[in-house]
Design a protein around this motif. Structure first.
Motif, PDB file in Angstrom:
ATOM      1  N   TYR A 265      38.345  42.769  42.843  1.00  0.00           N
ATOM      2  CA  TYR A 265      38.857  41.404  42.703  1.00  0.00           C
ATOM      3  C   TYR A 265      39.394  41.191  41.295  1.00  0.00           C
ATOM      4  CZ  TYR A 265      35.936  41.037  46.860  1.00  0.00           C
ATOM      5  OH  TYR A 265      35.368  41.248  48.087  1.00  0.00           O
ATOM      6  N   PRO A 266      40.453  41.913  40.932  1.00  0.00           N
ATOM      7  CA  PRO A 266      40.955  41.838  39.546  1.00  0.00           C
ATOM      8  C   PRO A 266      41.504  40.466  39.167  1.00  0.00           C
ATOM      9  CG  PRO A 266      42.483  43.051  40.948  1.00  0.00           C
ATOM     10  CD  PRO A 266      41.246  42.837  41.765  1.00  0.00           C
ATOM     11  N   ASP A 267      41.872  39.651  40.185  1.00  0.00           N
ATOM     12  CA  ASP A 267      42.415  38.321  39.894  1.00  0.00           C
ATOM     13  C   ASP A 267      41.358  37.218  40.038  1.00  0.00           C
ATOM     14  OD1 ASP A 267      44.981  39.382  39.496  1.00  0.00           O
ATOM     15  OD2 ASP A 267      45.392  39.341  41.648  1.00  0.00           O
ATOM     16  N   SER A 268      40.129  37.610  40.293  1.00  0.00           N
ATOM     17  CA  SER A 268      39.078  36.613  40.489  1.00  0.00           C
ATOM     18  C   SER A 268      38.789  35.877  39.190  1.00  0.00           C
ATOM     19  CB  SER A 268      37.794  37.286  40.986  1.00  0.00           C
ATOM     20  OG  SER A 268      36.723  36.361  40.972  1.00  0.00           O
ATOM     21  N   PRO A 269      38.622  34.557  39.264  1.00  0.00           N
ATOM     22  CA  PRO A 269      38.226  33.813  38.049  1.00  0.00           C
ATOM     23  C   PRO A 269      36.821  34.182  37.583  1.00  0.00           C
ATOM     24  CG  PRO A 269      38.155  32.390  39.984  1.00  0.00           C
ATOM     25  CD  PRO A 269      38.797  33.665  40.426  1.00  0.00           C
ATOM     26  N   LEU A 270      36.103  34.899  38.432  1.00  0.00           N
ATOM     27  CA  LEU A 270      34.749  35.317  38.069  1.00  0.00           C
ATOM     28  C   LEU A 270      34.724  36.627  37.303  1.00  0.00           C
ATOM     29  CD1 LEU A 270      32.974  34.489  41.440  1.00  0.00           C
ATOM     30  CD2 LEU A 270      32.970  33.131  39.366  1.00  0.00           C
ATOM     31  N   LEU A 271      35.894  37.231  37.075  1.00  0.00           N
ATOM     32  CA  LEU A 271      35.952  38.536  36.422  1.00  0.00           C
ATOM     33  C   LEU A 271      35.292  38.520  35.034  1.00  0.00           C
ATOM     34  CD1 LEU A 271      37.030  41.384  37.003  1.00  0.00           C
ATOM     35  CD2 LEU A 271      39.118  40.758  35.783  1.00  0.00           C
ATOM     36  N   PRO A 272      35.582  37.529  34.170  1.00  0.00           N
ATOM     37  CA  PRO A 272      34.907  37.527  32.862  1.00  0.00           C
ATOM     38  C   PRO A 272      33.385  37.427  32.983  1.00  0.00           C
ATOM     39  CG  PRO A 272      36.808  36.069  32.837  1.00  0.00           C
ATOM     40  CD  PRO A 272      36.590  36.450  34.263  1.00  0.00           C
ATOM     41  N   GLN A 273      32.905  36.644  33.965  1.00  0.00           N
ATOM     42  CA  GLN A 273      31.465  36.530  34.161  1.00  0.00           C
ATOM     43  C   GLN A 273      30.890  37.872  34.613  1.00  0.00           C
ATOM     44  OE1 GLN A 273      29.439  33.756  33.589  1.00  0.00           O
ATOM     45  NE2 GLN A 273      27.753  35.193  33.950  1.00  0.00           N
ATOM     46  N   ALA A 274      31.628  38.573  35.482  1.00  0.00           N
ATOM     47  CA  ALA A 274      31.168  39.888  35.929  1.00  0.00           C
ATOM     48  C   ALA A 274      31.112  40.870  34.758  1.00  0.00           C
ATOM     49  CB  ALA A 274      32.096  40.421  37.029  1.00  0.00           C
ATOM     50  N   ARG A 275      32.075  40.765  33.828  1.00  0.00           N
ATOM     51  CA  ARG A 275      32.037  41.634  32.642  1.00  0.00           C
ATOM     52  C   ARG A 275      30.819  41.307  31.777  1.00  0.00           C
ATOM     53  NH1 ARG A 275      36.962  44.297  31.377  1.00  0.00           N
ATOM     54  NH2 ARG A 275      35.708  45.348  29.779  1.00  0.00           N
ATOM     55  N   LEU A 276      30.505  40.019  31.655  1.00  0.00           N
ATOM     56  CA  LEU A 276      29.307  39.629  30.898  1.00  0.00           C
ATOM     57  C   LEU A 276      28.055  40.201  31.561  1.00  0.00           C
ATOM     58  CD1 LEU A 276      27.711  38.022  28.791  1.00  0.00           C
ATOM     59  CD2 LEU A 276      27.976  35.994  30.241  1.00  0.00           C
ATOM     60  N   ASP A 277      27.970  40.034  32.885  1.00  0.00           N
ATOM     61  CA  ASP A 277      26.791  40.529  33.594  1.00  0.00           C
ATOM     62  C   ASP A 277      26.685  42.055  33.520  1.00  0.00           C
ATOM     63  OD1 ASP A 277      26.132  37.951  34.277  1.00  0.00           O
ATOM     64  OD2 ASP A 277      27.057  38.032  36.254  1.00  0.00           O
TER      65      ASP A 277
END
Length: 896
Positions: A389-401
């Motif tokens: 999901y490279p366009d997901s708005p949750l991508l930065p949160q996934a990187r943090l996690d």
């Protein structure tokens, strides 16, 4: 008694634009050339597109206009419309650029330019510049009335986005501030409702649940449109729940789903009811409520919340396999769902949480459920979100996690093995998350990885960047700043930078003088280095060990004592304060009063109020010029007031306002309290003196001055009630309240004052009626009440207007004018909005109208009135049903 008090000549006003039009100053026929007409036609066409919400076409049309008519005097208006068209299309940068470039030529539209630039910054997430822009608008463009209240609200909203809740509370509540002043002038404006709800949210965030509940409960639901019913009730339930009143929250949440206007509100209602049920110990019902949010048209974010809560509740029952199965089932059943990235992220975060806090019972029963496997499962799920999901708005949160996962990877010796990957993910999260607690955590963990890699200079840089960027976001200042400062202390010591370490420690002492850490918010799940008060003490003691001769020693020891106070560990706090006094009382004289004051407070909090009383009394005697002395004096006065010792309370309030006339609002409040205490002991003469002295102080805060005039008028009126033949008392009471009708004849305060005057005159007239049945004696009362109902609807509280109408109906009855009386009562019963009324006054008006209709033998109308009251005031159902039956029987007899 004179009957000529209170004549009110009608005043007419003409808007300036209308006068100009009438005088021929606008668009006289034949004054425009053909080119001018073409120009106006083009601009009018663009305006029509804008009004019809065709923003893209409007943008094109306005761009063409500005290109074709570069010298037009209407360019400033066209730029404004162009910016607003871009704003409506979420092109906030384009809107800001358009307005900024043309600001010098804005002319009469400069205020609108400033307002819409600030609005665009607010929507863009540039909260600090947005707040500054709205503040500038309020200060420089006070005549732009249509935007003033909106700007006052939006300034507070911008600070709320930064979680600067004290500033939000100040803006929305401080007497004399823009929002309270404008709200008082237009109380039924929707921005007033929004502001009060935001104030309630601010109190909720600050943990001031009682204050928040008072604000939200004070919003009359009968005065709200349907769109505001749910937000008010929802926030009220949240405040009750947070304040430990789950039972009340449950009762008040019963109609949340009915009031919800769409899927998002319905989902939030079900979620909140689940939280309430959970607090009530009804776990199975709570689980069902959360589960109801996992299907249907529930928005993705609400589904994620419900999913996490469902899993959390399941885990709380030590059912780890059920929780994991629930998540796996959700993923399997939503293979193409819009919230699949949320589900995967939630599954990963749960795995990460289990890595940190595994369920011990089931872990022992299931050897495969190891922390290593949880970490691997979490990493797998975060990888899926990042890869699929490279366009997901949750991508930065996934990187943090995922950064947390890499942070936790260790070898058999316990050494962290993947700091480079963790550092890269934390860096990416810090760069791409919006300004938020999550971004602050990413910045903090980035600095932590640098600290771990002994790159102390980079670590200090990022810790300081955190301190700079989040200085106004309370959840971060309370949750991370202490830790960042500790880390700076340690990093500086590792670099042999003792000055840097002491500077960081000084910030801790300066920034947390009253509450060392503040309220601890819930940090990101999986946080492994949660600092607490014990940790704070260890850090302070470590620094003292390294720098035993630091001049900050007394401050540090005081801070250590404060940690015990903030923990509520009163015995240890008292032990530390007493130890401090034995060590530093002579060589830290500047800090000594603060320590003494804190010690006295702890005695009070510990329930040893007699000790606290002695210490505060001694404090005032020893440090009469200290800034804390008036607060100590106030504590003593409040102690006696709460004890019911009116004589001692009054004496101490007197000492406060006599000895500390410059202690902010305290001396004015003390005069009010002294007056109230005097009234409590039936000392109306003394009370009158206190209130008279208060209103005589010209620089007293306006809200306290207003309270003083109301209290003064009511006190003198009590004197008249005790001596009803003494018109001097009544005249003086009327004079005091009349002061509140001067200067602002259209504000809500003036309306309340006219209502109070009406009550005074009404009681006087009722007494006269016993000996003189001349209807004219009610003339003054009628004038006052009529003044209330003549106010614009937006400037008068619904209850005040209804009270005035009922009183006018009563007067009409006394004057043998039943039809006029019924007209007044029916205004309260029905009004312009049949679903918007004050229940108490509907009851009063209904009883009076029903009685009149019965007297006229108009039984059917009496029945309708009683049914109306029954709908408005369900608690009166039993007596009203009897009245309805009796009236119906009489109606049937009349027809037969």
């Amino acid at each position: 008694m004179r009957n000529d008090r209170g004549s009110f000549p009608a005043q007419a006003w003409w808007p300036g634009w209308l006068l100009l039009l009438l005088c021929g100053g606008l668009l006289q026929p034949g004054a425009l050339h053909a080119s001018k007409a073409s120009e106006e036609k083009a601009l009018a066409s663009a305006r029509t597109l804008f009004d019809d919400h065709q923003y893209s076409l409007a943008e094109t049309s306005l761009t063409n206009f500005l290109t074709a008519y570069t010298n037009s005097p209407r360019c400033n208006y066209a730029v404004l419309l162009l910016a607003r068209s871009r704003f409506e299309q979420s092109n906030y940068d384009g809107a800001i650029q358009s307005l900024a470039r043309a600001m010098a030529q804005a002319g009469d539209y400069q205020g609108e330019y400033v307002f819409w630039m600030a609005s665009a910054r607010l929507q863009k997430g540039e909260f600090a510049p947005a707040a500054a822009g709205f503040a500038r608008f309020l200060e420089n463009f006070p005549t732009n009335a249509p935007r003033q209240l909106a700007a006052a609200y939006y300034e507070a909203e911008a600070y709320s986005k930064m979680e600067n809740w004290p500033r939000v509370i100040e803006l929305l509540q401080k007497p004399g501030g823009a929002f309270p002043t404008l709200a008082a002038a237009d109380p039924k404006n929707s921005f007033v409702t929004r502001g009060l709800l935001l104030l309630g949210e601010a109190f909720l965030a600050r943990g001031n649940y009682a204050d928040g509940e008072k604000v939200v409960a004070g919003i009359d639901p009968a005065s709200l449109g349907p769109e505001w019913q749910w937000p008010r009730q929802y926030l009220l339930c949240r405040l009750e729940l947070a304040g430990g009143r789950a039972g009340d929250a449950w009762q008040n949440s019963s109609n949340l789903l009915d009031a919800a206007s769409g899927p998002r509100h319905q989902a939030a209602s079900r979620f909140l009811r689940g939280e309430i049920l959970e607090a009530l110990g009804r776990a199975d019902e709570a689980l069902q409520s959360y589960t109801n949010n996992l299907a249907g048209d529930v928005p993705p974010e609400e589904q994620r919340q419900a999913l996490l809560k469902t899993v959390e509740l399941t885990l709380a029952q030590n059912q780890i396999q059920d929780a994991m199965q629930l998540l796996e089932n959700y993923v399997a059943q939503h293979t193409n769902g819009p919230a699949l990235d949320l589900a995967r992220l939630s599954l990963g975060e749960l795995d990460l949480k289990l890595h940190y806090t595994p369920a011990p019972v089931e872990k022992a029963a299931d050897p495969s459920a190891t922390a290593t496997n949880f970490l691997l499962a979490a990493l797998t799920n975060f990888d899926i979100v990042i890869t699929n999901y490279p366009d997901s708005p949750l991508l930065p949160q996934a990187r943090l996690d995922r950064g947390w996962c890499f942070w936790e990877e260790t070898n058999t010796a316990g050494a962290r093995t993947n700091m480079a990957a963790a550092r890269a993910d934390f860096q990416a999260a810090a760069d791409h998350l919006r300004l938020s607690p999550e971004q602050a955590m990413a910045r903090f963990k980035l600095a932590d990885t640098e600290f771990y890699e002994r790159d102390y200079g980079a670590a200090v840089t990022n810790y300081n960047l955190l301190l700079q960027q989040y200085a106004t976001m309370e959840s971060v200042t309370n949750g991370l700043f202490d830790q960042a400062l500790y880390q700076i202390v340690q990093a500086s010591l590792a670099r042999n930078d003792q000055a840097g370490a002491l500077d960081a420690l000084q910030k801790i002492l300066d920034w947390y003088p009253n509450s060392l850490f503040g309220d601890r918010g819930q940090l990101l799940i999986g946080e492994s280095t949660r600092y607490d008060y014990a940790m704070a003490r260890r850090v302070f003691n470590e620094l003292l060990k390294r720098s035993p001769q630091t001049p900050l020693l007394p401050k540090v020891q005081y801070a250590i004592a404060r940690t015990y106070e903030q923990e509520g560990n009163w015995p240890e706090a008292l032990r530390e304060y007493n130890l401090w006094l034995s060590r530093y009382a002579t060589n830290a004289p500047l800090l000594l009063p603060q320590v003494e004051y804190s010690r006295a407070l702890v005695y009070g909090k510990a329930g040893m109020e007699t000790n606290a009383l002695a210490l505060f009394t001694n404090f005032v005697a020893r440090y009469p010029t200290n800034a804390l002395a008036p607060w100590a004096q106030n504590w003593v006065a409040d102690y006696y007031f709460n004890l019911g010792d009116n004589e001692a309370a009054e004496k101490n309030y007197q000492l406060l306002f006599q000895n500390y006339p410059n202690a902010g609002d305290l001396p004015y409040q003390a005069r009010l309290m002294a007056g109230r205490v005097a009234l409590a002991r039936q000392g109306t003469v003394d009370a009158r003196t206190y209130f008279s002295d208060l209103v005589a102080i010209t620089n007293a805060p306006a809200p306290l001055m207003d309270q003083g005039y109301f209290a003064l008028g009511d006190t003198i009126f009590q004197q008249w009630q005790g001596s009803p033949t003494n018109d001097i008392y009544l005249d003086a009471a009327i004079s005091a309240i009349s002061r509140l009708t001067n200067g602002a004849p259209t504000n809500a305060l003036a309306a309340l004052a006219y209502g109070r005057l009406g009550n005074y005159y009404m009681q006087w007239a009722d007494m006269q009626w016993n000996t003189n049945h001349d209807p004219k004696i009610y003339l003054n009362a009628a004038q006052m009440y009529q003044a209330v109902v003549n106010f614009p609807a937006t400037n008068v509280d619904g209850a005040a207007r209804s009270e005035a109408e009922v009183a006018l109906g009563r007067i009409a009855e006394q004057q043998a004018q039943p039809e006029q009386a019924l007209a007044h009562y029916c205004k309260v019963l029905y009004g312009l909005d049949p679903d918007n009324f004050d229940p108490f006054w509907v009851e009063q008006a209904g009883k009076a109208a029903g009685r009149l209709y019965e007297r006229q033998q108009q039984w059917d109308k009496a029945v309708k009135v009683y049914q109306r009251v029954e709908k408005a005031v369900p608690s009166l159902q039993v007596p009203l049903e009897k009245a309805i039956r009796d009236a119906q029987n009489n109606a049937d007899k009349a027809r037969n």
